[in-house]
Design a protein around this motif. Structure first.
Motif, PDB file in Angstrom:
ATOM      1  N   SER A 231      68.813  45.243 135.275  1.00  9.28           N
ATOM      2  CA  SER A 231      69.693  44.076 135.275  1.00  9.28           C
ATOM      3  C   SER A 231      69.709  43.395 136.644  1.00  9.28           C
ATOM      4  CB  SER A 231      71.114  44.479 134.871  1.00  9.28           C
ATOM      5  OG  SER A 231      71.654  45.422 135.796  1.00  9.28           O
ATOM      6  N   GLU A 272      67.062  40.072 125.143  1.00  7.71           N
ATOM      7  CA  GLU A 272      68.224  40.389 124.314  1.00  7.71           C
ATOM      8  C   GLU A 272      69.285  41.197 125.064  1.00  7.71           C
ATOM      9  OE1 GLU A 272      66.948  42.084 120.654  1.00  7.71           O
ATOM     10  OE2 GLU A 272      65.899  40.279 120.001  1.00  7.71           O
ATOM     11  N   GLU A 273      68.944  41.654 126.262  1.00 12.63           N
ATOM     12  CA  GLU A 273      69.960  42.306 127.090  1.00 12.63           C
ATOM     13  C   GLU A 273      70.968  41.246 127.559  1.00 12.63           C
ATOM     14  OE1 GLU A 273      70.326  45.454 127.820  1.00 12.63           O
ATOM     15  OE2 GLU A 273      68.450  46.288 127.019  1.00 12.63           O
ATOM     16  N   LYS A 274      72.254  41.557 127.448  1.00 14.80           N
ATOM     17  CA  LYS A 274      73.294  40.570 127.758  1.00 14.80           C
ATOM     18  C   LYS A 274      73.210  40.061 129.189  1.00 14.80           C
ATOM     19  CE  LYS A 274      76.664  42.217 124.340  1.00 14.80           C
ATOM     20  NZ  LYS A 274      78.010  42.786 124.139  1.00 14.80           N
ATOM     21  N   SER A 275      72.823  40.939 130.106  1.00 15.07           N
ATOM     22  CA  SER A 275      72.799  40.555 131.525  1.00 15.07           C
ATOM     23  C   SER A 275      71.570  39.732 131.904  1.00 15.07           C
ATOM     24  CB  SER A 275      72.869  41.804 132.407  1.00 15.07           C
ATOM     25  OG  SER A 275      71.793  42.673 132.124  1.00 15.07           O
ATOM     26  N   TYR A 277      70.753  36.754 131.061  1.00 11.43           N
ATOM     27  CA  TYR A 277      71.109  35.373 131.394  1.00 11.43           C
ATOM     28  C   TYR A 277      71.492  35.252 132.868  1.00 11.43           C
ATOM     29  CZ  TYR A 277      73.417  30.838 131.461  1.00 11.43           C
ATOM     30  OH  TYR A 277      73.766  29.555 131.778  1.00 11.43           O
TER      31      TYR A 277
END
Length: 331
Positions: A231, A272-275, A277
């Motif tokens: 991340s 697709e990992e939320k972080s 973005y």
């Protein structure tokens, strides 16, 4: 072996091998080190809390060969393991080997011969073989041997900084590492190898680059940093980029494009990992002002390049997400 002997003694080489859950490859790696044509080596095995049989394999080699030392740590990461190896080493020069790779039989001899023939050399870099799906491909760094003095390093690294992305297939003068307290940054989880090399190059007075391949590097080994999501990748990309620019003496668009591109590529792979973005946003905010519009368009395409230049992070994010979705549908 045609070596120029210094004081009738062979130079001692410390080979540091961080080990973590590598039982599938470890014996091949250690055998390639044990049976080197150059014998005056010490091998420091640093087991980083393995939960497979790697720790016992390390101990077996330490019992069988007095040149091997086996150290066991709680899991703290590859940088910590290498740093412990540096602290425990007693050789005049250091090498690093990853536990899923292996050396050519004459690897140490080829590297140290350069030091015997040019005693002021601090850093020797050699070519390697890439191993992928059982296939072996030569990665030739240079077509003929190169020697560089300190005043030539900055110019050379402007176009060749990726040559220093890894710590393997290299020989380091330990005195320099100790004098300037150069260590692997244990907070950086990706790109720490290049960061280490940038600091080492900064204090080197002379380096040699060999065309001879000495190392076999396995691509995409399961569990390696190549196959993990970070991340904080944006932090690592910016930190290493800054170190490269510090070495070459100025910021260059080509270098900025590389670090932006690899960072975006990482987040794109794990979109697709939320972080992801946040990572994309931070990269664009940092690099967009350092790269001209035309350079961005040439590298990333007209549409995507404009999005980066104008810091349209949300549109770029959903574009990458949509492309990822379409790729999955085609499978």
């Amino acid at each position: 072996m045609s070596l120029i002997q210094a004081g009738n003694k062979e130079i001692k080489i410390s080979i540091i091998i961080p080990v973590y859950n590598a039982e599938k490859y470890l014996s091949k790696c250690l055998d390639s080190v044990r049976y080197q044509s150059y014998k005056n080596i010490e091998v420091i095995l640093v087991d980083d809390g393995s939960i497979d049989s790697s720790n016992s394999i390390c101990d077996e080699y330490a019992v069988a060969d007095s040149r091997f030392t086996s150290i066991h740590l709680e899991n703290g990461g590859v940088s910590k393991a290498r740093n412990v190896g540096i602290e425990k080493s007693s050789g005049e020069f250091l090498m690093f080997v990853d536990s899923d790779d292996w050396l050519e039989e004459n690897a140490v001899e080829l590297l140290i011969n350069k030091v015997y023939h040019s005693s002021k050399t601090d850093f020797v870099v050699a070519s390697n073989y890439d191993i992928y799906d059982g296939r072996k491909k030569l990665r030739l760094l240079v077509t003929q041997e190169i020697e560089l003095e300190k005043n030539e390093l900055s110019h050379f690294c402007k176009n060749n900084y990726l040559m220093f992305a890894t710590p393997w297939a290299k020989l380091y003068r330990k005195k320099l590492i100790e004098q300037w307290n150069i260590r692997f940054d244990e907070q950086v989880k990706y790109g720490e190898d290049m960061l280490f090399n940038m600091f080492f190059l900064k204090y080197s007075t002379s380096i040699s680059i060999l065309k001879d391949p000495v190392y076999n590097y396995q691509l995409l080994v399961e569990g390696s940093a190549q196959s993990k999501y970070f991340s904080d990748m944006w932090i690592y990309r910016i930190k290493v980029y800054t170190a490269v620019c510090d070495l070459v003496g100025k910021e260059l668009e080509d270098i900025a494009v590389y670090f932006l591109g690899t960072g975006l590529g990482h987040y794109g792979t794990y979109i697709e990992e939320k972080s992801s973005y946040i990572g994309i946003e931070e990269l664009i905010n940092y690099f967009s002002g350092r790269i001209g519009k035309e350079v961005l368009r040439n590298k990333f395409g007209y549409f995507k390049g404009n999005l980066i230049y104008k810091k349209k992070t949300k549109i770029l994010y959903y574009l990458i997400l949509f492309k990822s979705y379409m790729r999955r549908r085609k499978r």
